[in-house]
Design a protein around this motif. Structure first.
Motif, PDB file in Angstrom:
ATOM      1  N   THR A 124       0.844  -1.191   0.000  1.00 33.44           N
ATOM      2  CA  THR A 124       0.000   0.000   0.000  1.00 33.44           C
ATOM      3  C   THR A 124       0.877   1.238   0.000  1.00 33.44           C
ATOM      4  O   THR A 124       1.810   1.347   0.791  1.00 33.44           O
ATOM      5  CB  THR A 124      -0.909   0.007   1.251  1.00 33.44           C
ATOM      6  OG1 THR A 124      -1.688  -1.192   1.255  1.00 33.44           O
ATOM      7  CG2 THR A 124      -1.810   1.218   1.268  1.00 33.44           C
ATOM      8  N   ALA A 125       0.553   2.184  -0.887  1.00 32.98           N
ATOM      9  CA  ALA A 125       1.310   3.437  -0.957  1.00 32.98           C
ATOM     10  C   ALA A 125       1.096   4.242   0.322  1.00 32.98           C
ATOM     11  O   ALA A 125       0.018   4.216   0.927  1.00 32.98           O
ATOM     12  CB  ALA A 125       0.867   4.249  -2.168  1.00 32.98           C
ATOM     13  N   ALA A 126       2.133   4.938   0.747  1.00 33.89           N
ATOM     14  CA  ALA A 126       2.064   5.841   1.894  1.00 33.89           C
ATOM     15  C   ALA A 126       2.392   7.241   1.383  1.00 33.89           C
ATOM     16  O   ALA A 126       3.069   7.398   0.368  1.00 33.89           O
ATOM     17  CB  ALA A 126       3.056   5.416   2.974  1.00 33.89           C
ATOM     18  N   GLU A 127       1.931   8.247   2.087  1.00 32.17           N
ATOM     19  CA  GLU A 127       2.163   9.618   1.646  1.00 32.17           C
ATOM     20  C   GLU A 127       3.355  10.229   2.372  1.00 32.17           C
ATOM     21  O   GLU A 127       3.441  10.176   3.599  1.00 32.17           O
ATOM     22  CB  GLU A 127       0.922  10.468   1.872  1.00 32.17           C
ATOM     23  CG  GLU A 127      -0.215  10.090   0.948  1.00 32.17           C
ATOM     24  CD  GLU A 127      -1.349  11.094   1.009  1.00 32.17           C
ATOM     25  OE1 GLU A 127      -1.090  12.312   1.094  1.00 32.17           O
ATOM     26  OE2 GLU A 127      -2.502  10.642   0.988  1.00 32.17           O
ATOM     27  N   ILE A 128       4.244  10.791   1.576  1.00 35.17           N
ATOM     28  CA  ILE A 128       5.382  11.527   2.113  1.00 35.17           C
ATOM     29  C   ILE A 128       5.444  12.870   1.414  1.00 35.17           C
ATOM     30  O   ILE A 128       4.828  13.073   0.365  1.00 35.17           O
ATOM     31  CB  ILE A 128       6.719  10.774   1.922  1.00 35.17           C
ATOM     32  CG1 ILE A 128       6.939  10.417   0.444  1.00 35.17           C
ATOM     33  CG2 ILE A 128       6.805   9.573   2.826  1.00 35.17           C
ATOM     34  CD1 ILE A 128       8.318   9.865   0.151  1.00 35.17           C
ATOM     35  N   LYS A 129       6.215  13.765   1.998  1.00 31.95           N
ATOM     36  CA  LYS A 129       6.432  15.079   1.415  1.00 31.95           C
ATOM     37  C   LYS A 129       7.937  15.304   1.398  1.00 31.95           C
ATOM     38  O   LYS A 129       8.622  15.108   2.403  1.00 31.95           O
ATOM     39  CB  LYS A 129       5.744  16.157   2.247  1.00 31.95           C
ATOM     40  CG  LYS A 129       5.930  17.557   1.709  1.00 31.95           C
ATOM     41  CD  LYS A 129       5.215  18.577   2.582  1.00 31.95           C
ATOM     42  CE  LYS A 129       5.504  19.975   2.065  1.00 31.95           C
ATOM     43  NZ  LYS A 129       4.942  20.990   2.944  1.00 31.95           N
ATOM     44  N   VAL A 130       8.443  15.710   0.234  1.00 29.64           N
ATOM     45  CA  VAL A 130       9.861  16.035   0.110  1.00 29.64           C
ATOM     46  C   VAL A 130       9.966  17.551  -0.019  1.00 29.64           C
ATOM     47  O   VAL A 130       9.391  18.152  -0.915  1.00 29.64           O
ATOM     48  CB  VAL A 130      10.496  15.343  -1.111  1.00 29.64           C
ATOM     49  CG1 VAL A 130      11.969  15.715  -1.233  1.00 29.64           C
ATOM     50  CG2 VAL A 130      10.333  13.833  -1.024  1.00 29.64           C
TER      51      VAL A 130
END
Length: 153
Positions: free
Chosen positions: A139-145
């Motif tokens: 399952t994809a997880a959300e990150i912020k770069v």
């Protein structure tokens, strides 16, 4: 000797006790199967925190972009996320929970995320199944770069 007879505990109490023991056993099993924090670079660095000294979640820094090897990734067991860098400057994140039997993936090597329980393998670019027995991807997880910092969204 006393003439009083000892009465057995009611079934409800036994069920409550067994349910409590079952929940405690499940919690212990999940903790034991939590996986490790391995990196595809072959490093045994088990730090799940970037050099900022704060824990991930709620916008805190999870890692620096330089912590994630190109073509590989890093497992952050405490946050139940694996962060990958399929190509230079492209970062992805996935849950560490293997869809096969809910064990935890624990390594990223040679462009593949691996679950140690039964050998399922997933691609670093999309989390898709490369090798079963898993039949669906991570399952994809959300990150912020932002700049050189990666945070959980």
């Amino acid at each position: 000797m006393s003439s009083e007879s000892i009465q057995p505990a009611p079934a409800l109490c036994r069920r409550t006790l067994l349910a409590g023991l079952g929940a405690a056993g499940l919690a212990a099993a999940l903790t034991a199967c939590g996986g490790s924090d391995d990196s595809s670079s072959g490093s045994s660095d088990t730090s799940s925190d970037a050099s900022s000294g704060s824990s991930a979640g709620g916008g805190a820094v999870l890692a620096k972009t330089t912590d994630i090897p190109e073509g590989g990734g890093k497992v952050f067991a405490d946050q139940s996320v694996v962060v990958t860098q399929p190509t230079a400057g492209e970062f992805k994140a996935f849950s560490t929970v293997c869809p096969h039997q809910k064990q935890r993936v624990n390594s990223v090597e040679n462009g593949v995320i691996t679950c140690p329980a039964h050998g399922s393998q997933f691609g670093v670019a999309d989390g898709g199944v490369k090798k079963g027995p898993a039949t669906s991807g991570l399952t994809a997880a959300e990150i912020k770069v932002s700049g050189d910092s990666i945070t959980l969204a």
